[in-house]
Each structure stands twice: as structure tokens, then as C-alpha cells.
Scaffold this motif. Structure first.
Motif, PDB file in Angstrom:
ATOM      1  N   LYS A  34     -21.751 -29.656 -22.560  1.00  0.00           N
ATOM      2  CA  LYS A  34     -21.453 -30.482 -21.391  1.00  0.00           C
ATOM      3  C   LYS A  34     -22.714 -30.981 -20.695  1.00  0.00           C
ATOM      4  N   ASN A  35     -23.887 -30.650 -21.247  1.00  0.00           N
ATOM      5  CA  ASN A  35     -25.161 -31.029 -20.599  1.00  0.00           C
ATOM      6  C   ASN A  35     -25.155 -30.622 -19.131  1.00  0.00           C
ATOM      7  N   THR A  36     -24.724 -29.417 -18.886  1.00  0.00           N
ATOM      8  CA  THR A  36     -24.565 -28.919 -17.525  1.00  0.00           C
ATOM      9  C   THR A  36     -25.344 -27.625 -17.349  1.00  0.00           C
ATOM     10  N   VAL A  37     -25.956 -27.491 -16.185  1.00  0.00           N
ATOM     11  CA  VAL A  37     -26.673 -26.271 -15.834  1.00  0.00           C
ATOM     12  C   VAL A  37     -26.092 -25.733 -14.531  1.00  0.00           C
ATOM     13  N   ASN A  43     -26.683 -42.246 -21.356  1.00  0.00           N
ATOM     14  CA  ASN A  43     -27.290 -42.514 -22.654  1.00  0.00           C
ATOM     15  C   ASN A  43     -28.243 -41.377 -23.025  1.00  0.00           C
ATOM     16  N   ILE A  44     -27.696 -40.279 -23.535  1.00  0.00           N
ATOM     17  CA  ILE A  44     -28.473 -39.078 -23.811  1.00  0.00           C
ATOM     18  C   ILE A  44     -28.466 -38.762 -25.294  1.00  0.00           C
ATOM     19  N   PHE A  45     -29.657 -38.594 -25.874  1.00  0.00           N
ATOM     20  CA  PHE A  45     -29.756 -38.113 -27.237  1.00  0.00           C
ATOM     21  C   PHE A  45     -29.772 -36.583 -27.262  1.00  0.00           C
ATOM     22  N   SER A  46     -30.624 -36.000 -26.391  1.00  0.00           N
ATOM     23  CA  SER A  46     -30.663 -34.541 -26.281  1.00  0.00           C
ATOM     24  C   SER A  46     -31.225 -34.135 -24.926  1.00  0.00           C
ATOM     25  N   VAL A  47     -30.862 -32.951 -24.508  1.00  0.00           N
ATOM     26  CA  VAL A  47     -31.375 -32.381 -23.260  1.00  0.00           C
ATOM     27  C   VAL A  47     -32.191 -31.151 -23.600  1.00  0.00           C
ATOM     28  N   GLN A 107     -27.665 -40.254 -15.635  1.00  0.00           N
ATOM     29  CA  GLN A 107     -27.396 -39.749 -14.293  1.00  0.00           C
ATOM     30  C   GLN A 107     -27.449 -38.230 -14.293  1.00  0.00           C
ATOM     31  N   VAL A 108     -27.982 -37.689 -13.214  1.00  0.00           N
ATOM     32  CA  VAL A 108     -28.009 -36.237 -13.014  1.00  0.00           C
ATOM     33  C   VAL A 108     -27.394 -35.985 -11.646  1.00  0.00           C
TER      34      VAL A 108
END
Length: 121
Positions: A75-78, A27-31, A3-4
Motif C-alpha cells: 500500500k506504500n504506507t508507513v 506515478n510510483i515505480f518503487s518506494v 502525493q504523500v
């Protein structure tokens, strides 16, 4: 699943500021690269700002010196800090994230649902 989700849009007067946030989860391995796009009524979607996983950034000329993109890798946040806003910045802003769900697959593009930014004159 991935989800984004964006947040932070709204109505602001010309010259004002807004900060957009976008978080990727699931389900994230990398961003890899993350970016902000925008689409104004009757216009094509355009890239506003992009940031790579190493922190390199680029901006469309019309926002240089006014907008700043940053990210929190943990946090995989921008984020998109928007200052000195103009009526021409009015658009729906979309977050884009290039995400790998396993180490064996290429990254795919995931989009948020968009957040409205309206700048009144």
C-alpha cells in the motif's frame, strides 16, 4: 505526479497514544526508505524514525521504546504508533518517502503536508 498524505494527528493527554499514517500514491515505480520527522515551534526538524524497504528501523533516542514505525509495502504506507506520549512530543509530524518514479532514475524525497500532534500535561 506523486502525493504523500499523512493522517492521524490530534490532541492527547500525557501518557496517551496516537497512530499516524502516511500513504504515497501516484506515478510510483518503487518506494525506498520511509520516515517520520517532526518540528516543534522554534526548533529544527528532526528525524524521529525511519524504515527501509527491507524493514530495518532506527529511532531517535528520545522515542525509543515508546514509538514503533512500520510499513505496508503493498500500500506504500508507513505508520507511526506513538505510546506513552509526553508534552515534549508536541510537534508537527511530517512523512518523508524516498520514491523512484521510473527504474532509470534515482529516488527523490517527497514530503507530506504535516499533521499536528499535541500532548497536554
Amino acid at each position: 505526479q506523486v502525493q504523500v498524505v499523512e493522517s492521524g494527528g490530534g490532541l492527547v493527554q500525557s501518557g496517551g497514544s496516537l497512530r499516524l499514517s502516511c500513504a504515497a500514491s501516484g506515478n510510483i515505480f518503487s518506494v525506498n526508505a520511509m520516515a517520520w520527522y517532526r518540528q516543534a515551534p522554534g526548533k529544527q526538524r528532526e528525524l524521529v524514525a525511519q524504515i527501509t524497504s527491507s524493514g530495518s528501523t532506527n529511532y531517535v533516542d528520545s522515542v525509543k521504546g515508546r514509538f514503533t514505525i512500520s510499513r505496508d509495502g503493498a500500500k506504500n504506507t508507513v505508520y507511526l504508533q506513538m505510546n506513552s506520549l509526553k508534552p515534549d512530543d508536541t510537534a508537527v509530524y511530517y512523512c518523508n518517502a524516498m520514491i523512484k518514479i521510473t527504474m532509470f532514475r534515482n529516488a527523490n524525497a517527497y514530503w507530506g503536508q504535516g499533521t499536528q500532534v499535541t500532548v497536554s500535561s
